[in-house]
Design a protein around this motif. Structure first.
Motif, short mmCIF file in Angstrom:
data_model
loop_
_atom_site.label_atom_id
_atom_site.label_comp_id
_atom_site.label_asym_id
_atom_site.label_seq_id
_atom_site.Cartn_x
_atom_site.Cartn_y
_atom_site.Cartn_z
N THR A 38 0.71 -1.30 0.09
CA THR A 38 -0.10 0.12 0.00
C THR A 38 0.82 1.33 0.00
O THR A 38 0.24 2.49 -0.04
CB THR A 38 -0.90 -0.02 1.27
OG1 THR A 38 -0.26 -0.03 2.54
CG2 THR A 38 -1.92 -1.11 1.24
N THR A 40 3.33 1.78 -2.01
CA THR A 40 3.52 2.10 -3.51
C THR A 40 2.52 2.71 -4.27
O THR A 40 1.15 2.52 -4.27
CB THR A 40 3.90 0.79 -4.18
OG1 THR A 40 4.78 0.01 -3.58
CG2 THR A 40 4.22 0.76 -5.57
N ASN A 41 2.78 3.91 -5.02
CA ASN A 41 1.94 4.61 -5.62
C ASN A 41 2.42 4.53 -7.40
O ASN A 41 3.35 4.75 -7.56
CB ASN A 41 2.06 6.01 -5.41
CG ASN A 41 1.16 6.93 -6.31
OD1 ASN A 41 0.03 6.39 -6.96
ND2 ASN A 41 1.47 8.11 -6.41
N GLN A 42 1.64 4.20 -8.08
CA GLN A 42 1.88 3.66 -9.53
C GLN A 42 0.84 3.89 -10.48
O GLN A 42 -0.24 3.53 -10.29
CB GLN A 42 2.26 2.08 -9.66
CG GLN A 42 2.77 1.51 -10.52
CD GLN A 42 3.05 0.07 -10.44
OE1 GLN A 42 2.45 -0.57 -9.80
NE2 GLN A 42 4.04 -0.26 -11.27
N LYS A 43 1.25 4.94 -11.49
CA LYS A 43 0.09 5.04 -12.42
C LYS A 43 0.56 5.82 -13.58
O LYS A 43 1.16 6.63 -13.67
CB LYS A 43 -1.05 5.95 -11.75
CG LYS A 43 -2.26 6.25 -12.60
CD LYS A 43 -3.27 7.06 -12.08
CE LYS A 43 -4.41 7.22 -13.02
NZ LYS A 43 -5.78 8.27 -12.13
N ASP A 61 7.72 4.67 -4.18
CA ASP A 61 7.78 3.79 -3.02
C ASP A 61 9.05 4.18 -2.18
O ASP A 61 9.16 5.15 -2.19
CB ASP A 61 7.88 2.19 -3.69
CG ASP A 61 9.15 1.96 -4.32
OD1 ASP A 61 10.20 2.74 -4.36
OD2 ASP A 61 9.38 0.90 -4.72
#
Length: 120
Positions: A38, A40-43, A61
């Motif tokens: 949770t 980790t931000n990925q887009k 991350d």
């Protein structure tokens, strides 16, 4: 008109989305891989209008924090692979036809789902 679908691809090459009308624009959104921590931000969001393409991609991350954008690709999605920030899904706009939108994946990963939108 508007059309949306979702798909994962494990192979490279031209991907054809049949929408039933002449599209003039396409957007592809790639989110985080299922099961990532949770923290980790990925887009990645990419668009094309038949003449131009561009993307904006974010990844953060505990090891990396980056945002990249360019008009040389439509998709460029990243993941932390064994401590190395690595492209995991990459592609360019291909074409529009009377009933389809097409994009070309040069790097595919079936662990990621792409939301694909077409409109006229």
């Amino acid at each position: 008109m508007y059309y949306t679908t979702r798909s994962s691809y494990g192979t490279t090459g031209v991907k054809t989305i049949t929408c039933g009308f002449q599209p003039v624009a396409m957007r592809i959104t790639v989110g985080a891989k299922s099961g990532l921590a949770t923290t980790t931000n990925q887009k990645c969001v990419g668009t094309a209008d038949g003449a131009r393409q561009n993307y904006v991609s974010t990844f953060s991350d505990s090891s990396f924090n980056q945002t990249k954008d360019s008009n040389d690709k439509m998709i460029r999605h990243y993941e932390n692979v064994a401590g190395v920030l690595t492209e995991v899904v990459t592609g360019t706009f291909d074409s529009f036809t009377a009933t389809q939108g097409k994009f070309n994946l040069s790097l595919a990963n079936s662990n990621y789902s792409l939301t694909i939108e077409l409109w006229d």
